[in-house]
Design an enzyme around this catalytic site. Structure first.
Site, mmCIF file in Angstrom:
data_model
loop_
_atom_site.group_PDB
_atom_site.id
_atom_site.type_symbol
_atom_site.label_atom_id
_atom_site.label_comp_id
_atom_site.label_asym_id
_atom_site.label_seq_id
_atom_site.Cartn_x
_atom_site.Cartn_y
_atom_site.Cartn_z
ATOM 1 N N LYS A 198 0.754 -1.081 -0.213
ATOM 2 C CA LYS A 198 0.107 0.092 -0.144
ATOM 3 C C LYS A 198 0.854 1.240 0.044
ATOM 4 O O LYS A 198 0.891 2.096 -0.886
ATOM 5 C CB LYS A 198 -1.024 0.202 1.336
ATOM 6 N N GLU A 204 10.451 -5.642 3.620
ATOM 7 C CA GLU A 204 10.469 -6.998 2.948
ATOM 8 C C GLU A 204 10.129 -7.054 1.499
ATOM 9 O O GLU A 204 10.867 -7.438 0.608
ATOM 10 C CB GLU A 204 9.633 -8.122 3.531
ATOM 11 N N GLY A 262 -5.089 -4.435 5.498
ATOM 12 C CA GLY A 262 -4.076 -5.526 4.800
ATOM 13 C C GLY A 262 -5.019 -6.815 4.793
ATOM 14 O O GLY A 262 -4.973 -7.315 3.489
ATOM 15 N N ARG A 263 -5.256 -7.225 5.743
ATOM 16 C CA ARG A 263 -5.785 -8.683 6.021
ATOM 17 C C ARG A 263 -7.169 -8.765 5.488
ATOM 18 O O ARG A 263 -7.844 -9.920 5.428
ATOM 19 C CB ARG A 263 -5.760 -9.125 7.402
ATOM 20 N N GLU A 352 -4.319 -11.674 13.980
ATOM 21 C CA GLU A 352 -4.006 -10.086 13.975
ATOM 22 C C GLU A 352 -5.048 -9.273 14.272
ATOM 23 O O GLU A 352 -4.993 -8.261 14.782
ATOM 24 C CB GLU A 352 -3.250 -9.865 12.526
ATOM 25 N N HIS A 382 -3.618 -37.537 10.680
ATOM 26 C CA HIS A 382 -2.339 -38.280 11.174
ATOM 27 C C HIS A 382 -1.330 -37.471 11.878
ATOM 28 O O HIS A 382 -0.359 -37.715 11.746
ATOM 29 C CB HIS A 382 -1.861 -38.881 9.972
ATOM 30 N N LYS A 501 9.473 -4.197 14.605
ATOM 31 C CA LYS A 501 10.235 -3.706 13.504
ATOM 32 C C LYS A 501 11.125 -2.592 13.911
ATOM 33 O O LYS A 501 12.239 -2.461 13.475
ATOM 34 C CB LYS A 501 9.062 -2.849 12.604
#
Lengths: 532, 532
Positions: A198, A204, A262-263, A352, A382, A501
């Site tokens: 954004k 990153e 964002g999410r 979050e 399993h 951060k």
């Protein structure tokens, strides 16, 4: 008595009633279902009865839940700490639903137009080759949602046909190994890089974006770097200044707005750019599916119809399980390998959003969102199901489909038999008496008995169509919002990610100068510089 | 006072001391480390002090921990409910360490010989093509471990070179969609199918095995089916009768023993067949790495040296965190994209081993293993870390590497800065006073403060070499065993997975006959048959 106290009383009572007994009441089981467009939501395996539901409804009203939902759709600034509206529902709204935001439709049309031209070869790479490969660079909300959808649709017959010969890859981690993995055997001349951020400042993403352009320009040497970037890079971002500085043409930048978290951004350009590029116009159905749930969620947010409102029910039950029955974790269990990355997306969306320490007004919360994890069934059976059956109690959420992407109905029946059996096994358990009847040796009885009384709900869709994929996404988006409304949290900020951060930046400086004395991670940092 | 009571007292005391204060004691921090072959284990960010360590050591002795470890290596039947030894350490032992089990080395040599011939082209497909593709069919313990290692080594420079042009894929889920995904764009003529099932009766695996042979024989029609199967199928199994019936030649069946549990079988033929086929003799180093930790674990299991025994320390700390500090979940956080499937393997290893309801003697346990989940960092930071910082307290386990598989040291430094910063952020937090100094608006202070005091430990390896990959595996295998020993559980059975299987068989029959009346999942089953 105050409603919260009555809910607590009810919790204390229902804790004493085994799910085996609740499930023996057929009328109750009928009540504990809701159906929308042939999605069956069955919560008969949850620890609730008619009284619980009535109390939950009463609490919903007393806490203004229905008003809060409407406030979200009306664009009120319910993200109070950041003073923003929360309007991801607008992203998939039909034209008539948002005359006030024509730019939503404009951007969607621009994306479809661009994707169509890439797909039909009107837009080519700088050396004249078709752009068959999409390399998406983004992290967190700019990664997990699009990846879940991309995986979910890989074997959907129409999407499979639309994506023949195409590759869609994701690059998220700043670890340079992720770059090696994501670009392995990819031809740069046939690759379109999509940079998703954004602000266009995410550490990153920007480091990977620079690496990707270096990779493109070092492989494509026939043309000047600027031309290579112009032809092979596009962006999803709100920062036109920075994208321009990066060398991306404005017409290849697709924006979104501060009212899209964002999410919650899968149905914004964040998801639409990669998905339309890879799967083509099929993605219209994905938006329609999300929209159908958006309408259900709003229209049935009232006293008379809330029991038909599946996302609202999911939220109320989740809150009940976490707040009153005190189950601190939640397993998301899709019986579908196509949903291999669904749990990772919901883990982010839920943890979050609701992993918070205080209410909107700043007062501390005693309990908030649970730990969320999951893997597709039957694989999980399993693996961690041992603990779910005989260790801690985990709220379990089963997701299944009547029809498969595959024509192998025998294998699908096998899969679905497990989908139906596991909630029963968790709820019913197996008594020592039953074991003794089977002549189980005494010494093994404590090891082989199952207490049962472990709650779950099931969502059963007709099929994992493109439309259903959008429905599933919206069901969970709204469910998470409902839980946040009930706790009175802000589910739309994430201040908890900031401190790490800040400290990482300081560590980077310490590594550069190799001065660690008195640092809380002194030993580790010394070891690092001595062995790197 | 009894040792458990003193541990409880200690827990009550240390709960009151903030990690910020513990970490300010440099001498303590020095104590809270252990080093083995340049693996640094740093647990200074855990809620322990010198007194805690002394008490944990005392408890270890009083509960016979060191004896239990030796009993495992001696082959005593510590898997009491199934009356079996637990000897996965033998699988990677050097020749001198197990004269009593020559067949371990014999099978290993047979695997290496077979893999070598497939890799050098002595063994070809039935139509004369090299077998570049390995399709591994297995589930649970026959899947998660090998997959984690295969992914971890993908970018390791030597393994990368050894696997050029080769494909290694895994097929686990009975969902027929997984079959579509696993065989997508695979050439059957160049594919060797590896069927992994100890009993050769696992429902999911055998259904997929039959589908795989049908896929092979329907594509390769130039030769009779039996010949196709002979050339394109091998097995990892103890049931030579059933593998023969399946049409697999005995010399292509690689066995293991009842003293190898599924989730502890990565270093048996279960992992070795696919890994030697794909990566070649490099895998010797993987076994050597595991063996180095096996020796550390045994040799330092005594009163004088246990503080140098990393897997033992990991186990004691995990037990302390879960039993006394009451943290019910655990995050496994590798700062390495190569370890993308490590958390899924550890989730199984830990939750299936220690998610139990009773001790070995059948008496109930109040607390047992935690919920385990994880994703690679930095990805997780943009997902569930919000909850870890401001929601529930999660025991966090950071895993990092001084050197990368990639030559990009700038990106690796960025990654590792986060690896160092996150444990600090979790432990130290950020106070309201600090926020006020930064002129944080009053209304935002409760949202932006961090309580800190959240525990973690860090494992820092020189590099993710093949050897280190084996070390990492063994560290966690033994850590899980230690926790089980401390709780006095049987970490080597899994009766909790049985009930679901039994009920699934009944559901399958109910679906076949379409009779659901009174079934606890009646509504769901009716919906299914009406919409499939």
């Amino acid at each position: 008595m105050e409603i919260l106290a009555r809910l607590q009383n009810q919790a204390n009572q229902i804790k004493q009633i085994h799910l085996r007994d609740l499930l023996s009441q057929r009328e109750r089981n009928q009540v504990c279902t809701a159906n929308f467009e042939n999605i069956l939501f069955d919560y008969s395996h949850s620890k609730v009865c008619q009284t619980t539901l009535d109390l939950l409804g009463e609490y919903a009203i007393s806490t203004g839940l229905f008003d809060k939902i409407r406030a979200m759709y009306e664009g009120q600034h319910i993200n109070t700490t950041e003073n923003r509206a929360v309007l991801h529902v607008l992203l998939r709204a039909q034209e008539s639903q948002h005359p006030q935001f024509p730019e939503v439709l404009q951007i969607r049309e621009r994306i479809k137009d661009f994707a169509g031209k890439v797909r039909n070869g009107e837009i080519l790479g700088v050396t004249g080759k078709p752009l068959f490969n999409i390399l998406c660079i983004g992290i967190g909300g700019s990664y997990l949602g699009p990846e879940f959808v991309a995986e979910a649709l890989k074997t959907e017959p129409n999407c499979m046909r639309e994506s023949i010969g195409r590759n869609l890859r994701f690059l998220a981690n700043v670890d340079p190994v992720d770059f090696l993995r994501a670009t392995h055997e990819l031809d740069p001349e046939e690759t379109l890089v999509v940079i998703i951020s954004k602000t266009f400042t995410t550490a990153e993403t920007m480091m990977n974006a620079r690496k990707a352009t270096a990779w493109l320009t070092s492989h494509i040497t026939s043309h000047p770097s600027e031309k290579v970037i112009e032809h092979h890079v596009c962006a999803v971002s709100s920062n036109l200044q920075k994208t321009k500085e990066f060398g991306i043409q404005d017409e290849r930048v697709f924006g979104f707005w501060d009212w899209v978290g964002g999410r919650y951004s899968v149905t914004s350009a964040v998801g639409l750019v990669p998905l339309y590029l890879h799967y083509g116009p099929q993605i219209d159905l994905f938006l329609q599916g999300a929209n159908s749930i958006d309408r259900l969620f709003l229209e049935k947010a009232n006293l008379n119809q809330w029991k038909e409102n599946i996302p609202l029910l999911m939220g109320l039950l989740g809150w009940w399980n976490t707040q009153f029955l005190e189950y601190s974790s939640r397993a998301v269990l899709p019986y579908s390998q196509a949903l291999v990355r669904f749990a990772a997306h919901i883990q982010q969306l839920d943890m979050e959003s609701n992993g918070k320490q205080c209410k909107k007004d700043g007062t501390p919360v005693e309990v908030s969102g649970p730990i969320v994890f999951g893997e597709p069934g039957t694989n999980g059976q399993h693996s961690f199901y041992q603990l779910m059956h005989q260790g801690r109690i985990v709220q379990s959420e089963f997701i299944g489909f009547c029809q498969s992407h595959s024509s192998d109905s025998e294998a699908h029946n096998e899969l679905m038999s497990n989908f139906f059996a596991q909630p029963d096994a968790l709820a019913l358990g197996k008594t020592t008496e039953e074991l003794r009847k089977e002549n189980c040796p005494d010494a093994l009885v404590p090891h082989k008995m199952f207490k049962g009384d472990r709650p779950s709900f099931s969502l059963l869709f007709p099929a994992l169509t493109v439309n259903a994929c959008g429905q599933l996404l919206a069901l969970y988006e709204h469910r998470v919002a409902v839980e946040g409304f009930l706790w009175d949290l802000n589910s739309f900020d994430q201040f908890g990610v900031e401190l790490g951060k800040t400290l990482a930046t300081k560590v980077k400086q310490a590594i550069a100068s190799e001065t660690f004395e008195g640092h809380p991670s002194e030993n580790l940092l010394l070891h690092y510089i001595n062995h790197r």
